[in-house]
Scaffold this active site. Structure first.
Site, PDB file in Angstrom:
ATOM      1  N   GLU A 216       0.885  -1.177   0.000  1.00 21.58           N
ATOM      2  CA  GLU A 216       0.000   0.000   0.000  1.00 21.58           C
ATOM      3  C   GLU A 216       0.914   1.215   0.000  1.00 21.58           C
ATOM      4  O   GLU A 216       1.452   1.593   1.044  1.00 21.58           O
ATOM      5  CB  GLU A 216      -0.898  -0.022   1.248  1.00 21.58           C
ATOM      6  CG  GLU A 216      -1.864  -1.206   1.307  1.00 21.58           C
ATOM      7  CD  GLU A 216      -3.057  -1.051   0.369  1.00 21.58           C
ATOM      8  OE1 GLU A 216      -3.338   0.086  -0.039  1.00 21.58           O
ATOM      9  OE2 GLU A 216      -3.690  -2.065   0.044  1.00 21.58           O
ATOM     10  N   CYS A 250      -2.182   9.437   2.779  1.00 20.54           N
ATOM     11  CA  CYS A 250      -1.752   8.867   1.493  1.00 20.54           C
ATOM     12  C   CYS A 250      -2.732   9.171   0.369  1.00 20.54           C
ATOM     13  O   CYS A 250      -2.326   9.297  -0.779  1.00 20.54           O
ATOM     14  CB  CYS A 250      -1.564   7.365   1.625  1.00 20.54           C
ATOM     15  SG  CYS A 250      -3.035   6.516   2.195  1.00 20.54           S
TER      16      CYS A 250
HETATM   17  P1  NAD Z   1       8.223   4.500   5.184  1.00 19.79           P
HETATM   18  O1  NAD Z   1       8.228   3.661   3.999  1.00 19.79           O
HETATM   19  O2  NAD Z   1       9.386   5.381   5.488  1.00 19.79           O
HETATM   20  O3  NAD Z   1       8.006   3.626   6.534  1.00 19.79           O
HETATM   21  C1  NAD Z   1       7.005   2.676   6.727  1.00 19.79           C
HETATM   22  C2  NAD Z   1       7.555   1.505   7.498  1.00 19.79           C
HETATM   23  O4  NAD Z   1       8.681   0.979   6.827  1.00 19.79           O
HETATM   24  C3  NAD Z   1       8.000   1.819   8.920  1.00 19.79           C
HETATM   25  O5  NAD Z   1       7.455   0.832   9.781  1.00 19.79           O
HETATM   26  C4  NAD Z   1       9.507   1.720   8.864  1.00 19.79           C
HETATM   27  O6  NAD Z   1      10.064   1.195  10.045  1.00 19.79           O
HETATM   28  C5  NAD Z   1       9.770   0.800   7.720  1.00 19.79           C
HETATM   29  N1  NAD Z   1      10.987   1.139   7.005  1.00 19.79           N
HETATM   30  C6  NAD Z   1      11.437   2.393   6.700  1.00 19.79           C
HETATM   31  N2  NAD Z   1      12.599   2.330   6.018  1.00 19.79           N
HETATM   32  C7  NAD Z   1      12.901   1.007   5.895  1.00 19.79           C
HETATM   33  C8  NAD Z   1      13.980   0.295   5.290  1.00 19.79           C
HETATM   34  N3  NAD Z   1      14.995   0.928   4.677  1.00 19.79           N
HETATM   35  N4  NAD Z   1      13.961  -1.044   5.348  1.00 19.79           N
HETATM   36  C9  NAD Z   1      12.948  -1.685   5.965  1.00 19.79           C
HETATM   37  N5  NAD Z   1      11.921  -1.057   6.552  1.00 19.79           N
HETATM   38  C10 NAD Z   1      11.872   0.257   6.528  1.00 19.79           C
HETATM   39  O7  NAD Z   1       6.903   5.293   4.991  1.00 19.79           O
HETATM   40  P2  NAD Z   1       6.371   6.477   5.826  1.00 19.79           P
HETATM   41  O8  NAD Z   1       7.260   7.659   5.659  1.00 19.79           O
HETATM   42  O9  NAD Z   1       6.100   6.009   7.207  1.00 19.79           O
HETATM   43  O10 NAD Z   1       4.980   6.764   5.099  1.00 19.79           O
HETATM   44  C11 NAD Z   1       4.856   7.686   4.067  1.00 19.79           C
HETATM   45  C12 NAD Z   1       4.511   7.017   2.753  1.00 19.79           C
HETATM   46  O11 NAD Z   1       3.535   6.030   2.936  1.00 19.79           O
HETATM   47  C13 NAD Z   1       3.895   7.978   1.756  1.00 19.79           C
HETATM   48  O12 NAD Z   1       4.452   7.727   0.489  1.00 19.79           O
HETATM   49  C14 NAD Z   1       2.428   7.628   1.763  1.00 19.79           C
HETATM   50  O13 NAD Z   1       1.726   7.926   0.587  1.00 19.79           O
HETATM   51  C15 NAD Z   1       2.489   6.167   2.004  1.00 19.79           C
HETATM   52  N6  NAD Z   1       1.243   5.698   2.594  1.00 19.79           N
HETATM   53  C16 NAD Z   1       0.459   4.881   1.878  1.00 19.79           C
HETATM   54  C17 NAD Z   1      -0.742   4.446   2.421  1.00 19.79           C
HETATM   55  C18 NAD Z   1      -1.660   3.538   1.672  1.00 19.79           C
HETATM   56  O14 NAD Z   1      -2.589   3.050   2.293  1.00 19.79           O
HETATM   57  N7  NAD Z   1      -1.452   3.269   0.404  1.00 19.79           N
HETATM   58  C19 NAD Z   1      -1.111   4.871   3.695  1.00 19.79           C
HETATM   59  C20 NAD Z   1      -0.260   5.700   4.401  1.00 19.79           C
HETATM   60  C21 NAD Z   1       0.931   6.112   3.853  1.00 19.79           C
END
Ligand code: NAD
Length: 467
Positions: A216, A250
């Site tokens: 997602e 998002c």
């Molecule tokens: P992110 O990808 O930085 O982090 C999300 C999760 O991934 C966290 O639990 C984090 O610990 C983990 N993570 C981060 N970097 C990692 C790595 N290098 N290796 C492994 N795990 C890692 O995302 P965010 O900044 O928390 O969220 C923002 C993004 O999420 C935006 O692009 C937004 O559009 C998207 N989003 C999508 C939805 C949806 O339902 N489609 C909902 C909310 C947010």
């Protein structure tokens, strides 16, 4: 709290959940409904503490937290409890006459141990709503809340073991290191919500074990407005969707497309809508949130000079306040148009008309959602058929995700797979094909070798007749 990394205790968690699953703990409908009921109780009995945590992490108003976090999960639980028995019923499928007498059906079987990785922006909803589906489908679940919403992460890590069955449900807190370590383990499904960049990392790690993933992700969600609608009403909806959770949603409108004439009439309505929603002063309004951390805040500040500020533009470094901001005269290649904004900045990009708008949208990656404010049936049809996005909303942003019958997910760079309601059960299950045929009469003998001339004629006749 997220004192990271807690490497030692991680390793036993997955085997514990796998034993729980293998021993059949999660199989019965009774267990599944008990878990969902317990989750509902957890949310009801701890709503104040959870709303406090969300306020600490994001300055989220408690009413907004109830509306967009706790109640979304509660509604999902209620909908699932109501329909689960029916969803799990095997589905009969017709059998070709040539195979009669026989019967065929499909049944949904749980996958095993599911890993749910959640982001910080809706840290409760986006952790628990997938968990509802995974548990309802009969899986064991490992929940990894976002370290960037530490208060919510800590609250859930404390509460989940008090309410849910620890033989099959666990929470592991931590940041990138912990997630990286988890991703090295073998799961039966990984459900990830977050950025597209990390989505790639997750999918790469999953490929090693051939683990299916749901991703997602995000992207730039466009809003198209034409002159067939009430612009004041449209502006109110757009401003609400954009500035909810300080733009950190998002499916929030990312940018606006309109002709120069429509933009000139719409912008004053947007300014008025912001003033009305946040009582003339978003900074002192308890209805308006804050940017989650310094990194995001600095990134967003760097985007503020991408156009002419028509409202907002003010910031406060200490509290990470950024005013709801509308930027006019934004060039198509301005910095704010080069990335998902994920904050309270709404750029207005002018187009020459619908063709230009569609062309612009198609030139970018497929977004998670696309919103259009138009009464024109032709424009609506063209938007539906000439663009691709996770969802389309006419007349209102974001509410599509509260309709339990609609799948929620992206396409292309905005995601892979979908969930919500029945779609969650399908996502977290394997649809197993089941065939039943009695040993007598042995109608299959007609196709057994040796392939004599008589059989050849019979087989070809049969193929002609039934294909
Ligand atoms: P992110 O990808 O930085 O982090 C999300 C999760 O991934 C966290 O639990 C984090 O610990 C983990 N993570 C981060 N970097 C990692 C790595 N290098 N290796 C492994 N795990 C890692 O995302 P965010 O900044 O928390 O969220 C923002 C993004 O999420 C935006 O692009 C937004 O559009 C998207 N989003 C999508 C939805 C949806 O339902 N489609 C909902 C909310 C947010």
């Amino acid at each position: 709290m997220t004192s990271e990394p807690i490497i030692a205790p991680l390793t036993p968690v997955v085997p514990v959940l796998r034993s729980g699953f293998d021993e059949g703990v999660t199989r019965s409908l009774r267990w599944r409904t008990a878990q969902l009921t317990a989750m509902r109780r957890m949310l009801d009995e701890n709503s104040a503490a959870l709303e406090d945590a969300l306020f600490t992490d994001l300055g989220k108003n408690p009413t907004e937290a109830a509306l967009t976090e706790l109640n979304v999960v509660i509604a999902e639980i209620q909908h699932t409890l109501k329909h689960l028995r029916g969803w799990l019923r095997p589905t009969r499928v017709p059998v070709p006459l040539a195979l009669a007498p026989a019967s065929a059906s499909t049944m949904l079987e749980p996958l095993g141990v599911v890993l749910v990785i959640a982001p910080w922006n809706y840290p409760l909803q986006l952790l628990l709503q997938p968990a509802v589906g995974a548990l309802a489908a009969g899986n064991a679940v490992l929940l990894k809340p976002s370290e960037l919403a530490p208060a919510t992460s800590a609250a859930l890590a404390e509460l989940v073991p008090q309410y849910l069955d620890d033989r099959a449900v666990a929470v592991v807190e931590g940041g990138v290191e912990v997630t990286t370590q988890l991703l090295a383990e073998r799961f039966d499904h990984i459900f990830y919500t977050g950025s597209t960049a990390v989505g790639r990392i997750v999918m790469t790690a999953a490929a090693k074990h051939l683990t299916p993933v749901t991703l997602e992700l995000g992207g730039k969600t466009p809003v198209y407005v034409d002159d067939t609608v009430d612009l004041a009403a449209a502006a109110k909806r757009i401003a609400w969707g954009k500035f909810l959770n300080a733009g950190q949603t998002c499916v929030a409108p990312d940018y606006l497309l309109a002709t120069r004439e429509v933009a000139a009439r719409l912008v004053p309505h947007l300014v008025a809508a912001v003033a009305e929603l946040y009582e003339g002063d978003p900074r002192s309004s308890s209805s308006y949130g804050r940017i989650v951390n310094d990194r995001q805040y600095a990134r967003l500040k760097g985007l503020l000079d991408s156009g002419t500020v028509v409202t907002g533009g003010r910031t406060d470094d200490r509290t990470r306040y950024m005013a709801p901001t509308v930027l006019a005269d934004v060039a198509r290649d301005a910095p704010v148009m080069q990335q998902e904004i994920f904050g309270p900045i709404l750029p207005v990009v002018t187009v020459s008309g619908l063709d230009d708008a569609i062309g612009f949208i198609r030139a970018g990656e497929k977004p998670l959602a696309l919103y259009a404010f138009t009464e024109s049936a032709v424009a609506q049809r063209r938007i539906l058929t000439e663009t691709s996005s996770g969802a389309v909303g006419f007349g209102a942003p974001m509410i599509h995700l509260t309709v339990p019958g609609l799948p929620f997910g992206g396409v292309g760079e905005s995601g892979l797979g979908a969930y919500h309601g029945r779609r969650s059960i399908e996502t977290f299950s394997h649809e197993k094909a089941v065939m039943r045929k009695g040993l007598t009469p042995d109608t299959l003998k007609l196709v057994y070798p040796p392939y004599t001339e008589r059989k050849d004629g019979f087989v070809r006749g049969l193929l002609r007749r039934f294909s």
